[in-house]
Each structure stands twice: as C-alpha cells, then as structure tokens.
Scaffold this active site. Structure first.
Site, PDB file in Angstrom:
ATOM      1  N   ASP A  23      35.432  47.861  39.797  1.00  0.00           N
ATOM      2  CA  ASP A  23      35.458  46.554  40.476  1.00  0.00           C
ATOM      3  C   ASP A  23      34.228  45.733  40.151  1.00  0.00           C
ATOM      4  O   ASP A  23      34.278  44.499  40.176  1.00  0.00           O
ATOM      5  CB  ASP A  23      35.600  46.739  41.988  1.00  0.00           C
ATOM      6  N   ARG A  26      46.244  43.099  43.957  1.00  0.00           N
ATOM      7  CA  ARG A  26      44.945  43.760  44.087  1.00  0.00           C
ATOM      8  C   ARG A  26      44.585  44.307  42.715  1.00  0.00           C
ATOM      9  O   ARG A  26      45.370  44.227  41.786  1.00  0.00           O
ATOM     10  CB  ARG A  26      44.915  44.836  45.184  1.00  0.00           C
ATOM     11  N   GLN A  50      47.231  53.547  46.567  1.00  0.00           N
ATOM     12  CA  GLN A  50      47.515  52.860  45.295  1.00  0.00           C
ATOM     13  C   GLN A  50      47.919  53.839  44.192  1.00  0.00           C
ATOM     14  O   GLN A  50      48.677  53.476  43.285  1.00  0.00           O
ATOM     15  CB  GLN A  50      46.281  52.077  44.819  1.00  0.00           C
ATOM     16  N   ASN A  91      33.955  51.296  42.452  1.00  0.00           N
ATOM     17  CA  ASN A  91      35.408  51.437  42.273  1.00  0.00           C
ATOM     18  C   ASN A  91      35.964  51.989  43.578  1.00  0.00           C
ATOM     19  O   ASN A  91      35.217  52.277  44.529  1.00  0.00           O
ATOM     20  CB  ASN A  91      35.730  52.351  41.082  1.00  0.00           C
TER      21      ASN A  91
HETATM   22  O1  MRU Z   1      41.391  47.744  46.699  1.00  0.00           O
HETATM   23  P1  MRU Z   1      41.997  47.615  45.332  1.00  0.00           P
HETATM   24  O2  MRU Z   1      43.358  48.193  45.218  1.00  0.00           O
HETATM   25  O3  MRU Z   1      41.935  46.179  44.836  1.00  0.00           O
HETATM   26  O4  MRU Z   1      41.037  48.465  44.413  1.00  0.00           O
HETATM   27  C1  MRU Z   1      41.323  48.540  43.048  1.00  0.00           C
HETATM   28  C2  MRU Z   1      40.430  49.430  42.278  1.00  0.00           C
HETATM   29  O5  MRU Z   1      39.524  50.032  42.802  1.00  0.00           O
HETATM   30  C3  MRU Z   1      40.642  49.477  40.797  1.00  0.00           C
HETATM   31  O6  MRU Z   1      40.307  50.718  40.282  1.00  0.00           O
HETATM   32  C4  MRU Z   1      39.767  48.409  40.123  1.00  0.00           C
HETATM   33  O7  MRU Z   1      39.962  47.159  40.725  1.00  0.00           O
HETATM   34  C5  MRU Z   1      40.041  48.295  38.678  1.00  0.00           C
HETATM   35  S1  MRU Z   1      41.610  47.605  38.350  1.00  0.00           S
HETATM   36  C6  MRU Z   1      41.844  47.448  36.694  1.00  0.00           C
END
Ligand code: MRU
Length: 341
Positions: free
Chosen positions: A224, A55, A183, A234
C-alpha cells in the site's frame, strides 16, 4: 482479467468510465455475484472507496482519478471533491499519487483514462519481471488480494502468477484467507479460479506451518505504501508472514508499481495506518462473535521492515531494498511517475 460469465469468457476491468459514470466491480459482493456499482458523484466515489466497493492501492488511485475527472465534467467544486476523496483511506499512497496527477492535468478525463491504462500496463510489466522468479513446480504464498481487482487489470502480486501460468508453468498458490475482510478467501481465490490456477485457501495462522515444513517456495505480496528505505505497509498480517518466511529461508517479494512508492517518507514509522470499524472483526455473517461487552481493534495494515524483503518487483525491474535509490532515479526520469513531492 478473465471472468467466466454463463459459460462465456469475458475480459473485465475492476474500474472503468462509461456512459458518464464510473463503473466498479462491486468487490463486496464477490465471489457470490458479479455486480457493477455505478458512481455518478464525488460522494458516490468517496463511499465506494471507504466502504471497499473498490479496494487495493492502485485501483483506489484509478477510481480517484476517474472520480475527479467526472466531478470536473459535472461542474462540482473541485476543492471540495479533492478534499472528500483524499479523506477516504489514509494508507494507500496510490490515492495521493492519483490526486496529484489529476491536479497536474487539470482533472481532465483523458488524463484519468491515461492514468488507468498506465497503471494497468505497468502491472503487466511487473508480471513479466516477476515471472522470471517463478519456476514450474513452485508453491507460492500470497496475502490479501493484490490481483486485477486491486489494480484494474493483471494485479501486482498476482500478475507474475498469471503470466507464469499462461506460459504453462505449473504453480500452486497458498491463499491466506486474510481476516477480517477475507480478501484472500473471497477475491484472490476467485481470481485464481477464473484463470484456472491451482490454489488452496488457508487460515491466516496456517502460513507459518507450511513455511516451516518448506512447502512454500516463495511469497509474493502487494503493498500500500513503500518508503525510501524499503519498509512497506500492506494488509494486516503481512509482517508476521515476512518474519516467518525469513526465519525459514523462504524468499519474500513485494510487487508494486511506482505509484505505491512514497520517497517523501524515510521509513515505515511515518506511514499512517488506517483503523477500521470494530464490526469488521466482531461481526461474521451478520452474527456478533464473542461476549457482548468485548471490544475489538482493527488496524487495516501493518508495516514490514525492509530487512525482511528479498526484493521489490516493479515495472522497472527487480530491486533489493538497498537499491531503491535506483527506483527513485528511474521514476524521476519517467514522465508519468515523475516524483513531484
Ligand atoms: O484494505 P485493502 O483490501 O484495500 O488492502 C489491500 C492490500 O493490502 C493490497 O495488498 C495492496 O493494496 C496492494 S494491491 C495491488
């Protein structure tokens, strides 16, 4: 990224291609276990992205690039492969950038390898620029995981912290736990620990307390998808951190490579937001929370309006939201990032 395995320091990537399969550090298993997930078909790749074995926007893009190249080598129907991979996660723009890049390069494995090394090289650049914003003694807030696990190597938000720490600056990181998938608590804290960077995990709702007490000097998060006017999506909870940071005069930075910028969308209103399963909210450690009849809502991302962003840290330098037009020009001159949308 630096990882200590049985007392030995190893350098690992979040995703790579080896022995005819795509290998991924299984992020669902961290921090308890370092396990490698093997993906040998498009279905495996789509599962890995959807189920969050991998992810983080740039790492999702790299996984898609390797997955498509592998599908081509295995003689899969590429229209079906592209369709399956593009339907995995809707918000992270890197996924669509990687698919477009691979289409332009005939799904060649060397192109996928180049995609991966470009993304990792660019995140190092983000680290070098972002490091200039960090002084020794700084206390930094971050949300979710925008580290090496979310990129391939270095990270976006964590890259400046890695470099500052390597240069001997003393920093302390406040890590939002990041409900519901945690996360922050599971991945960011693990990465910082592996690097020896001092940090503390805080409950998501504790950030405002520290921001108001001026115990946080700056915030750095990833993204994102960033739209033409500087609004960005994000991990859910980013918006409220940005608002409280501004209210308390704390600079709020967003670190992301060109592959996360979607200039085809004018503002954050146009960003598709992924809704994930209710169970991610309702079930904790295998046990259901709350009354049996209660339902849950689980938007995975939120949109932060550009007025809350102090600046974007990119591989091209640091830009205020009103200067993103310059990023678009730089991207158009950059053969790898050239905007074909
Ligand atoms: O749902 P996820 O864990 O994929 O979300 C990740 C995020 O929101 C991160 O902050 C984003 O992808 C940037 S990663 C360098």
């Amino acid at each position: 990224m630096k990882v200590n395995i049985d007392g030995e320091t190893r350098h690992l990537f979040a995703v790579w291609y080896e022995d005819d399969v795509v290998k991924l550090i299984d992020q669902r298993k961290l921090p308890e276990k370092i396990e490698v997930f093997l993906a040998s078909s498009t279905d495996d790749i789509a599962f890995a992205i959807k189920d969050m074995v991998v992810r983080g926007a740039p790492a999702i893009g790299v996984t898609a690039a390797y997955g498509l190249a592998m599908a081509k080598l295995k003689g899969e129907d590429m229209t079906v492969a592209v369709d399956k991979i593009s339907k995995t996660r809707p918000t992270a723009f890197d996924l669509f950038k990687a698919i477009a890049f691979m289409k332009d390069n005939n799904f060649d494995m060397n192109a996928a390898k180049r995609y991966s090394s470009e993304i990792s090289g660019r995140s190092k650049k983000i680290g070098e620029y972002g490091n200039e914003l960090i002084s020794s003694g700084n206390r930094i807030l971050t949300h979710c995981n925008a580290g090496a696990l979310a990129v391939v190597d270095w990270g976006t938000a964590l890259a400046p912290m890695r470099i500052a720490h390597n240069q001997g600056k003393k920093i302390f990181v406040f890590v939002d736990e990041t409900r519901p998938r945690l996360q922050g608590a599971k991945l960011t804290a693990w990465e910082l620990g592996q690097e020896g960077i001092e940090h503390a995990i805080i409950a998501d709702n504790a950030a405002g307390y520290y921001l108001r007490k001026k115990e946080i000097d700056l915030a750095i998060v990833g993204a994102d998808r960033i739209t033409a006017n500087g609004d960005f999506a994000n991990k859910i909870g980013t918006y409220e951190k940005a608002v409280v940071a501004k209210e308390n005069g704390v600079p709020f930075y967003v670190a992301a490579p060109g592959s996360t910028f979607d200039f085809s969308i004018a503002s954050g209103e146009g960003i598709p937001i992924e809704e994930r399963s209710e169970d991610e909210v309702l079930v904790v450690n295998g046990k259901r929370l709350g009354p049996a009849e209660s339902r849950a809502k689980n938007p995975a991302f939120d949109v932060t309006p550009h007025k809350y962003v102090t600046a974007f840290i990119t591989e091209y330098g640091i830009f205020r939201p009103e200067d993103l037009g310059r990023v678009k020009i730089l991207m158009n001159k950059d053969l790898f990032m050239k905007i074909n949308q």
